[in-house]
Design a protein around this motif. Structure first.
Motif, PDB file in Angstrom:
ATOM      1  N   ILE A  73       0.830  -1.203   0.000  1.00 23.36           N
ATOM      2  CA  ILE A  73       0.000   0.000   0.000  1.00 23.36           C
ATOM      3  C   ILE A  73       0.869   1.259   0.000  1.00 23.36           C
ATOM      4  N   VAL A  74       1.957   1.254   0.779  1.00 21.33           N
ATOM      5  CA  VAL A  74       2.862   2.414   0.814  1.00 21.33           C
ATOM      6  C   VAL A  74       3.473   2.653  -0.559  1.00 21.33           C
ATOM      7  N   ARG A  75       3.855   1.581  -1.250  1.00 24.97           N
ATOM      8  CA  ARG A  75       4.422   1.751  -2.591  1.00 24.97           C
ATOM      9  C   ARG A  75       3.392   2.343  -3.544  1.00 24.97           C
ATOM     10  N   ALA A  76       2.150   1.857  -3.473  1.00 25.29           N
ATOM     11  CA  ALA A  76       1.097   2.413  -4.328  1.00 25.29           C
ATOM     12  C   ALA A  76       0.849   3.877  -3.984  1.00 25.29           C
ATOM     13  N   LEU A  77       0.940   4.214  -2.707  1.00 23.56           N
ATOM     14  CA  LEU A  77       0.720   5.589  -2.269  1.00 23.56           C
ATOM     15  C   LEU A  77       1.821   6.505  -2.781  1.00 23.56           C
ATOM     16  N   ARG A  78       3.048   6.036  -2.747  1.00 21.80           N
ATOM     17  CA  ARG A  78       4.165   6.848  -3.259  1.00 21.80           C
ATOM     18  C   ARG A  78       4.053   7.060  -4.761  1.00 21.80           C
ATOM     19  N   ASP A  79       3.632   6.023  -5.479  1.00 23.95           N
ATOM     20  CA  ASP A  79       3.457   6.168  -6.927  1.00 23.95           C
ATOM     21  C   ASP A  79       2.362   7.159  -7.264  1.00 23.95           C
ATOM     22  N   ALA A  80       1.351   7.265  -6.392  1.00 21.88           N
ATOM     23  CA  ALA A  80       0.220   8.160  -6.643  1.00 21.88           C
ATOM     24  C   ALA A  80       0.495   9.584  -6.170  1.00 21.88           C
ATOM     25  N   HIS A  81       1.547   9.775  -5.365  1.00 19.15           N
ATOM     26  CA  HIS A  81       1.943  11.102  -4.876  1.00 19.15           C
ATOM     27  C   HIS A  81       0.816  11.787  -4.099  1.00 19.15           C
ATOM     28  N   ILE A  82       0.169  11.071  -3.204  1.00 22.45           N
ATOM     29  CA  ILE A  82      -0.825  11.679  -2.323  1.00 22.45           C
ATOM     30  C   ILE A  82      -0.471  11.341  -0.885  1.00 22.45           C
ATOM     31  N   LYS A  83      -0.935  12.199   0.035  1.00 20.92           N
ATOM     32  CA  LYS A  83      -0.623  11.999   1.450  1.00 20.92           C
ATOM     33  C   LYS A  83      -1.859  12.027   2.338  1.00 20.92           C
ATOM     34  N   VAL A 132     -15.093  -4.500  12.286  1.00 19.73           N
ATOM     35  CA  VAL A 132     -15.819  -4.681  11.023  1.00 19.73           C
ATOM     36  C   VAL A 132     -16.581  -3.411  10.670  1.00 19.73           C
ATOM     37  N   LEU A 133     -17.260  -2.809  11.650  1.00 20.02           N
ATOM     38  CA  LEU A 133     -18.035  -1.592  11.396  1.00 20.02           C
ATOM     39  C   LEU A 133     -17.129  -0.416  11.037  1.00 20.02           C
ATOM     40  N   VAL A 134     -15.985  -0.302  11.704  1.00 22.90           N
ATOM     41  CA  VAL A 134     -15.037   0.772  11.387  1.00 22.90           C
ATOM     42  C   VAL A 134     -14.500   0.607   9.959  1.00 22.90           C
ATOM     43  N   GLY A 135     -14.181  -0.632   9.581  1.00 21.62           N
ATOM     44  CA  GLY A 135     -13.739  -0.876   8.212  1.00 21.62           C
ATOM     45  C   GLY A 135     -14.808  -0.486   7.202  1.00 21.62           C
ATOM     46  N   PHE A 136     -16.069  -0.781   7.537  1.00 20.39           N
ATOM     47  CA  PHE A 136     -17.176  -0.407   6.652  1.00 20.39           C
ATOM     48  C   PHE A 136     -17.310   1.111   6.554  1.00 20.39           C
ATOM     49  N   ILE A 137     -17.144   1.811   7.681  1.00 16.03           N
ATOM     50  CA  ILE A 137     -17.209   3.277   7.666  1.00 16.03           C
ATOM     51  C   ILE A 137     -16.115   3.851   6.774  1.00 16.03           C
ATOM     52  N   LEU A 138     -14.900   3.314   6.890  1.00 13.04           N
ATOM     53  CA  LEU A 138     -13.802   3.780   6.037  1.00 13.04           C
ATOM     54  C   LEU A 138     -14.093   3.507   4.566  1.00 13.04           C
ATOM     55  N   LEU A 139     -14.707   2.375   4.284  1.00  9.08           N
ATOM     56  CA  LEU A 139     -15.018   2.017   2.902  1.00  9.08           C
ATOM     57  C   LEU A 139     -16.002   2.984   2.267  1.00  9.08           C
ATOM     58  N   VAL A 140     -17.047   3.357   2.992  1.00 11.07           N
ATOM     59  CA  VAL A 140     -18.139   4.117   2.389  1.00 11.07           C
ATOM     60  C   VAL A 140     -17.988   5.624   2.533  1.00 11.07           C
ATOM     61  N   THR A 141     -17.088   6.090   3.409  1.00 10.71           N
ATOM     62  CA  THR A 141     -16.975   7.532   3.625  1.00 10.71           C
ATOM     63  C   THR A 141     -15.703   8.141   3.046  1.00 10.71           C
ATOM     64  N   ARG A 142     -14.822   7.336   2.501  1.00 11.76           N
ATOM     65  CA  ARG A 142     -13.581   7.860   1.925  1.00 11.76           C
ATOM     66  C   ARG A 142     -13.638   7.774   0.405  1.00 11.76           C
ATOM     67  N   TYR A 143     -13.142   8.827  -0.250  1.00 10.29           N
ATOM     68  CA  TYR A 143     -13.185   8.886  -1.708  1.00 10.29           C
ATOM     69  C   TYR A 143     -11.902   8.370  -2.354  1.00 10.29           C
ATOM     70  N   LYS A 144     -10.765   8.494  -1.663  1.00 14.62           N
ATOM     71  CA  LYS A 144      -9.518   8.015  -2.237  1.00 14.62           C
ATOM     72  C   LYS A 144      -9.532   6.490  -2.308  1.00 14.62           C
ATOM     73  N   ALA A 145      -9.175   5.965  -3.470  1.00 16.53           N
ATOM     74  CA  ALA A 145      -9.206   4.511  -3.651  1.00 16.53           C
ATOM     75  C   ALA A 145      -8.301   3.804  -2.653  1.00 16.53           C
ATOM     76  N   ILE A 146      -7.159   4.403  -2.350  1.00 19.35           N
ATOM     77  CA  ILE A 146      -6.213   3.775  -1.433  1.00 19.35           C
ATOM     78  C   ILE A 146      -6.802   3.721  -0.017  1.00 19.35           C
ATOM     79  N   SER A 147      -7.590   4.738   0.362  1.00 17.22           N
ATOM     80  CA  SER A 147      -8.241   4.737   1.672  1.00 17.22           C
ATOM     81  C   SER A 147      -9.296   3.648   1.742  1.00 17.22           C
ATOM     82  N   GLN A 148      -9.971   3.393   0.624  1.00 16.33           N
ATOM     83  CA  GLN A 148     -10.972   2.336   0.591  1.00 16.33           C
ATOM     84  C   GLN A 148     -10.318   0.958   0.709  1.00 16.33           C
ATOM     85  N   VAL A 149      -9.136   0.806   0.130  1.00 20.76           N
ATOM     86  CA  VAL A 149      -8.390  -0.441   0.291  1.00 20.76           C
ATOM     87  C   VAL A 149      -8.038  -0.656   1.765  1.00 20.76           C
TER      88      VAL A 149
END
Length: 213
Positions: A73-83, A132-149
């Protein structure tokens, strides 16, 4: 053993709230890595006797969840240049409040589950439900694809803890299979994320709407 196990589970609950309240994606990845280490310790505490399958489960959980997947995930994040996750669907403070409410509800209703009869003095069930519920909240409330992962990974951490409640009925090889599927799924997803970033110069999943045109 029980007190040490509950201490680890409380730490996981606190890390869940931290993950909901920070915009720094690197910090959330560190949270997931720490959770991976703690999850690797849990099987050693749940089992009264250390066996080769249990040791294998602990090592696999730490290696896959705390080292390999965060590194991907860190490598994908560095390639995408977002923080940062700049514009979540729900703000960070409301997300923390939702997480706290999920924790309270889990603590309230977990004791009613038949799975908890052998673990009445531990926080395994409420921690599993909350994660499980926290993971679901992160999935549905974050727009960045990496955050959803990352949200998907947190959700699977909760499923892993649920597996500890079924330790007598479910062979550990099933958990190992789930972790392997998780590893392959996140590896492929990070490759897809890289291609999305190259095509759209953005990690915002809302930009994918343009594909239908």
């Amino acid at each position: 053993m029980t007190s040490m196990l509950n201490t680890i589970l409380v730490t996981i609950l606190m890390l869940n709230l931290f993950a909901l309240g920070t915009s720094r994606i690197y910090a959330v990845i560190r949270v997931v890595a720490i959770q991976g280490i703690l999850l690797g310790i849990i099987p050693l505490l749940v089992h009264h006797h250390l066996t080769i399958p249990v040791a294998l489960m602990a090592v696999a959980a730490i290696v896959i969840k705390a080292v390999v997947i965060p590194a991907i995930i860190v490598r994908a994040l560095r390639d995408a240049h977002i923080k940062r996750e700049v514009e979540p669907l729900i703000g960070f403070l409301p997300s923390i409040i939702l997480g706290a409410m999920a924790t309270a509800l889990a603590l309230l209703f977990a004791s009613q589950l038949p799975l908890t009869e052998h673990h009445q003095h531990t926080l395994l069930a409420p921690t599993a439900i909350t994660t499980v519920l926290v993971g679901f909240i992160l999935l549905v409330t974050r727009y960045k694809a990496i955050s959803q992962v990352i949200g998907y990974l947190v959700l699977e951490n909760g499923i892993f803890i649920f597996g500890m409640l079924l330790i007598e009925a479910m062979p550990l090889i099933v958990e190992l299979g789930v972790m392997l599927d998780l590893f392959v799924g996140i590896f492929v997803t990070c490759i897809i994320i890289n291609h999305i970033n190259q095509a759209f110069s953005s990690m915002d999943t809302r930009r994918l709407v343009s594909l239908k045109e």
